[in-house]
Design a protein around this motif. Structure first.
Motif, PDB file in Angstrom:
ATOM      1  N   TRP A   1       0.830  -1.208   0.000  1.00 13.47           N
ATOM      2  CA  TRP A   1       0.000   0.000   0.000  1.00 13.47           C
ATOM      3  C   TRP A   1       0.857   1.248   0.000  1.00 13.47           C
ATOM      4  CZ3 TRP A   1      -4.385  -1.941  -1.103  1.00 13.47           C
ATOM      5  CH2 TRP A   1      -4.779  -3.166  -0.553  1.00 13.47           C
TER       6      TRP A   1
ATOM      7  N   ALA B   1      -3.354   2.969 -18.243  1.00 16.76           N
ATOM      8  CA  ALA B   1      -4.304   1.953 -17.781  1.00 16.76           C
ATOM      9  C   ALA B   1      -4.721   1.066 -18.957  1.00 16.76           C
ATOM     10  CB  ALA B   1      -5.526   2.609 -17.157  1.00 16.76           C
TER      11      ALA B   1
ATOM     12  N   SER C   1      -2.126  -1.403 -19.796  1.00 15.71           N
ATOM     13  CA  SER C   1      -1.795  -2.389 -18.761  1.00 15.71           C
ATOM     14  C   SER C   1      -2.519  -3.691 -19.073  1.00 15.71           C
ATOM     15  CB  SER C   1      -2.233  -1.883 -17.391  1.00 15.71           C
ATOM     16  OG  SER C   1      -3.639  -1.958 -17.298  1.00 15.71           O
TER      17      SER C   1
ATOM     18  N   LEU D   1      -4.457  -5.181 -17.039  1.00 13.58           N
ATOM     19  CA  LEU D   1      -5.528  -5.318 -16.052  1.00 13.58           C
ATOM     20  C   LEU D   1      -6.867  -5.569 -16.732  1.00 13.58           C
ATOM     21  CD1 LEU D   1      -4.538  -2.311 -13.766  1.00 13.58           C
ATOM     22  CD2 LEU D   1      -4.183  -4.748 -13.297  1.00 13.58           C
ATOM     23  N   GLU D   2      -7.759  -6.201 -15.980  1.00 12.50           N
ATOM     24  CA  GLU D   2      -9.136  -6.371 -16.434  1.00 12.50           C
ATOM     25  C   GLU D   2      -9.774  -4.992 -16.538  1.00 12.50           C
ATOM     26  OE1 GLU D   2     -10.607  -9.350 -17.012  1.00 12.50           O
ATOM     27  OE2 GLU D   2      -8.657 -10.294 -16.619  1.00 12.50           O
TER      28      GLU D   2
ATOM     29  N   GLU E   1     -12.456  -3.749 -15.458  1.00 17.43           N
ATOM     30  CA  GLU E   1     -12.948  -3.240 -14.182  1.00 17.43           C
ATOM     31  C   GLU E   1     -11.812  -2.652 -13.334  1.00 17.43           C
ATOM     32  OE1 GLU E   1     -15.082  -6.040 -11.532  1.00 17.43           O
ATOM     33  OE2 GLU E   1     -16.223  -6.338 -13.399  1.00 17.43           O
ATOM     34  N   GLU E   2     -10.729  -3.423 -13.293  1.00 19.87           N
ATOM     35  CA  GLU E   2      -9.579  -2.976 -12.507  1.00 19.87           C
ATOM     36  C   GLU E   2      -8.964  -1.721 -13.100  1.00 19.87           C
ATOM     37  OE1 GLU E   2      -7.100  -6.434 -12.396  1.00 19.87           O
ATOM     38  OE2 GLU E   2      -7.760  -6.898 -10.367  1.00 19.87           O
ATOM     39  N   GLN E   3      -8.966  -1.654 -14.422  1.00 16.08           N
ATOM     40  CA  GLN E   3      -8.469  -0.444 -15.084  1.00 16.08           C
ATOM     41  C   GLN E   3      -9.248   0.766 -14.612  1.00 16.08           C
ATOM     42  OE1 GLN E   3      -8.267  -0.392 -19.330  1.00 16.08           O
ATOM     43  NE2 GLN E   3      -7.101  -2.298 -19.457  1.00 16.08           N
ATOM     44  N   GLU E   4     -10.568   0.619 -14.590  1.00 16.03           N
ATOM     45  CA  GLU E   4     -11.414   1.728 -14.165  1.00 16.03           C
ATOM     46  C   GLU E   4     -11.104   2.135 -12.730  1.00 16.03           C
ATOM     47  OE1 GLU E   4     -13.261   3.853 -15.792  1.00 16.03           O
ATOM     48  OE2 GLU E   4     -12.543   2.730 -17.533  1.00 16.03           O
ATOM     49  N   ARG E   5     -10.881   1.119 -11.884  1.00 14.89           N
ATOM     50  CA  ARG E   5     -10.591   1.423 -10.488  1.00 14.89           C
ATOM     51  C   ARG E   5      -9.268   2.176 -10.358  1.00 14.89           C
ATOM     52  NH1 ARG E   5     -10.628  -3.579  -7.329  1.00 14.89           N
ATOM     53  NH2 ARG E   5     -11.980  -4.237  -9.013  1.00 14.89           N
ATOM     54  N   LEU E   6      -8.293   1.732 -11.148  1.00 10.16           N
ATOM     55  CA  LEU E   6      -6.974   2.371 -11.136  1.00 10.16           C
ATOM     56  C   LEU E   6      -7.090   3.829 -11.595  1.00 10.16           C
ATOM     57  CD1 LEU E   6      -3.892   1.858 -10.792  1.00 10.16           C
ATOM     58  CD2 LEU E   6      -3.812   1.429 -13.252  1.00 10.16           C
TER      59      LEU E   6
ATOM     60  N   SER F   1      -8.733   5.958  -8.928  1.00 11.81           N
ATOM     61  CA  SER F   1      -7.909   6.312  -7.770  1.00 11.81           C
ATOM     62  C   SER F   1      -6.839   7.327  -8.158  1.00 11.81           C
ATOM     63  CB  SER F   1      -7.332   5.045  -7.120  1.00 11.81           C
ATOM     64  OG  SER F   1      -5.961   4.924  -7.382  1.00 11.81           O
TER      65      SER F   1
END
Ligand code: ADP
Ligand code: ZN
Length: 621
Positions: free
Chosen positions: A159, A361, A364, A366-367, A369-374, A377
């Motif tokens: 983290w 993103a 990357s 990443l899935e 969904e995870e891209q969106e989260r990244l 943030s």
């Protein structure tokens, strides 16, 4: 137990032995409150987790205890450069310390092992992978090590902002050395990182000490960016001959700007991860030995740079988060003397970051969904940075609050807002109306540059081709130059009084609030774009109080010479605070010199006579 204590105040010492060690070795007369508690925990063999901002004085917390108890303690550190600098600084005061790392020859390493086995060393620095994978642990067990300090402990947490998987191996310390105490140190404050550190290291009911994140000796300024080079030169002009770090986003920019500064006769070099290791190393060394003043760098520069007398950190572009900003500005004024942190702000950077964030993103693995989260943030971090930059409120208060600490003073006396340096533009509402109606006249189909060209009455190809020279808004801001005009438009974008489409060729559009301004139902405040004037802060005036500046400069020249001859960072010879103390007190005897802050017995023996001659003017540096 968590305690929040002021780190800049100092307490008189209760313990005579600690006081004695502190003055004899370091020439300091007091411990900072958190240091006193951290040292007490170490001496009591109680695990601890110490969170202090950069410059807070973490190192003393693990350097002092082994002298008092005559033990050999181990410090785990992530970077060879950090270890080397610390060992240099310790050797300068005669402190028996050494490092073991991969950059040493077999022979050098076995010499250190011999000293270790003979119990000569008070501190041994090493990296986690070397500690765990080389049989070093067996040696340490034989010597009977009772205390481990884990520096930059946030590296153990994913983290944190600098996760290093090899730090995870430190988990075995607890099992291998059940009776030793473990002490973690970091400048990263979030509770999540803190509890992760405690868990990963299996700390046993650790004393938690959390320092104040405010850095009262730093003056923060945010200046609307109008001309990167002109403004950079003006700001550097306030720091002639002083150590400065200038941050840029791209590698290309660092090179261009460094070349430009060098052409102006400044001692500046570029630094970024694309340069070869040798060149990077040369630049770092030149900077720590004071043969260059300015490093123009990407964020690749910093970790491991331990020059304590950096007087200016200048960001020519927006950092991507307040965490990054705090860390990068944290490199200023580590000696506790006044230093300046300037951010040249343009909301254009926000849009560059935004497209960068989306692009990386998308690239990357990443899935979706995870891209969106990244993305979400990172945009959140960017938004906090942007809010900080455009808020007309105390910078110290804003930063402290962001890091979850309240800021007591109403006016800090050390930021552009509290010093009253920000000016608002007269007739801002009328100016805003002119800009907004121009956006309407070009039918919300053009970008910032074009809109400003029309407002300024510039007959560019595009303006003529679209017949925008015939619009009623053509030339309404004829007295304003292009950069200033663009700056004003960006201020409107920042305040969301104007919108902008996403994508590669963003177009400026009106929103609900724009219409309120146009209808005259909403007042607008704009800042006067300026080159960046600056008033002296109280800290700066105080730090120079009574200092003979000529003598200070002579002392610096002397220090540079010694540093070069010994091949050591200049501040490890004597830091600026000590030099200023000498240039203030003008000691005429060894006894008087010893009373200056930063002069302990070893330095007195090494340099006492030379320094007295410099003070009396009998010797030239
Ligand atoms: P950190 O590792 O927390 O970033 P350092 O340990 O490098 O900070 O200390 C920052 C500066 O403060 C150094 O120049 C150090 O010499 C100085 N310092 C630390 N403790 C004291 C003290 N008790 N009195 C005076 N100066 C101190
Ligand atoms: Zn302020």
């Amino acid at each position: 137990m968590t305690k929040q204590v002021e780190t800049d105040e100092t307490l008189p010492l209760g313990d005579a032995q600690i006081a004695d060690v502190l003055t004899r070795w370091w020439g300091f007369d007091r411990l900072r409150p958190l240091q006193a508690e951290a040292i007490a925990a170490a001496l009591a063999g109680r695990d601890s987790l110490v969170v202090m901002p950069t410059g807070g004085g973490k190192s003393l917390c693990y350097q002092l205890p082994p002298l008092v108890g005559e033990t050999t303690d181990v410090v785990i550190s992530p970077l060879v450069a950090l270890m080397k600098d610390q060992v240099d600084a310790l050797e300068a005061i005669g402190y028996p310390a050494a490092a073991i790392h991969g950059g040493m020859s077999q022979e050098e390493r076995s010499q250190v092992r011999d000293r270790l086995a003979a119990g000569e060393l008070r501190l041994l620095f090493t990296a986690p992978e070397r500690l765990v994978n080389t049989g070093l642990l067996d040696v340490l067990a034989r010597v009977g090590v009772k205390r481990f300090a884990v520096d930059e402990a946030h590296c153990i947490s994913q983290w944190g902002h600098d996760f290093r998987p090899e730090y995870r191996q430190l988990a075995l310390l607890r099992d291998r050395f059940p009776s030793a105490s473990i002490h973690a140190f970091t400048a990263t404050a979030t509770p999540q990182v803190r509890s992760d550190i405690a868990r990963q290291l299996s700390l046993r009911d650790p004393v938690q000490l959390v320092g104040t994140f405010d850095r009262p000796n730093l003056v923060y300024r945010v200046v609307p960016r109008t001309d990167r080079i002109v403004q950079t030169l003006a700001i550097l002009g306030r720091h002639r001959g002083e150590a400065s770090i200038v941050y840029c986003i791209s590698r290309k920019e660092t090179e261009r700007l460094a070349a430009r500064l060098a052409a102006e006769g400044l001692l500046a070099c570029p630094y970024h991860a694309g340069l070869d290791a040798k060149q990077r190393h040369r630049t770092q060394e030149a900077f720590t030995r004071e043969t260059i003043d300015i490093v123009v760098a990407t964020v690749a520069f910093g970790m491991g740079i331990d020059r304590s007398d950096v007087r200016l950190v200048l960001h020519t572009s927006l950092p991507k988060s307040l965490e990054a900003y705090q860390q990068e500005t944290g490199r200023a004024g580590r000696d506790g003397l006044a230093a300046e942190c300037v951010l040249l702000y343009s909301s254009a950077d926000v849009f560059s970051w935004e497209s960068l964030v989306r692009k990386s993103a998308a690239e990357s693995e990443l899935e979706p969904e995870e891209q969106e989260r990244l993305i979400a943030s990172q945009m959140e971090h960017l938004l906090s940075m942007r809010r900080y930059a455009q808020a007309a409120r105390c910078r110290h208060a804003a930063l402290s609050e962001y890091f979850g600490q309240s800021y007591p003073a109403a006016a800090c006396g050390a930021c552009d807002v509290c010093l009253g340096e920000t000016d608002s533009l007269p007739d801002a509402t009328v100016t805003a109306q002119k800009i907004l109606s121009c956006v309407a006249r070009v039918q919300e189909r053009f970008g910032v540059r074009h809109v400003c060209e029309v407002l300024r009455g510039a007959k560019t190809d595009a303006v003529l081709r679209h017949r925008h020279d015939g619009l009623s808004t053509f030339g309404l801001l004829a007295a304003v130059d292009q950069r200033t005009a663009e700056n004003l438009v960006h201020q409107l974008l920042d305040q969301e009084l104007l919108a902008r489409t996403a994508g590669d060729r963003p177009v400026v559009t009106l929103n609900e609030r724009s219409w309120e301004v146009l209808r005259g139902t909403r007042e607008v405040v704009l800042l006067e774009p300026r080159a960046g004037k600056a008033k002296a802060s109280k800290a700066d005036t105080d730090d120079w109080q009574g200092v003979d500046r000529d003598l200070f400069e002579r002392l610096r020249r002397w220090r540079r010479r010694i540093a070069e001859a010994r091949g050591k960072p200049a501040w490890t010879i004597l830091d600026d605070k000590a030099l200023r103390a000498i240039a203030r007190e003008r000691p005429d005897s060894l006894a008087a010199l010893l009373r200056c802050k930063g002069i302990g017995e070893k330095r007195l023996a090494d340099f006492g006579d030379e320094l007295l001659k410099l003070v009396s003017g009998k010797e030239d540096p």
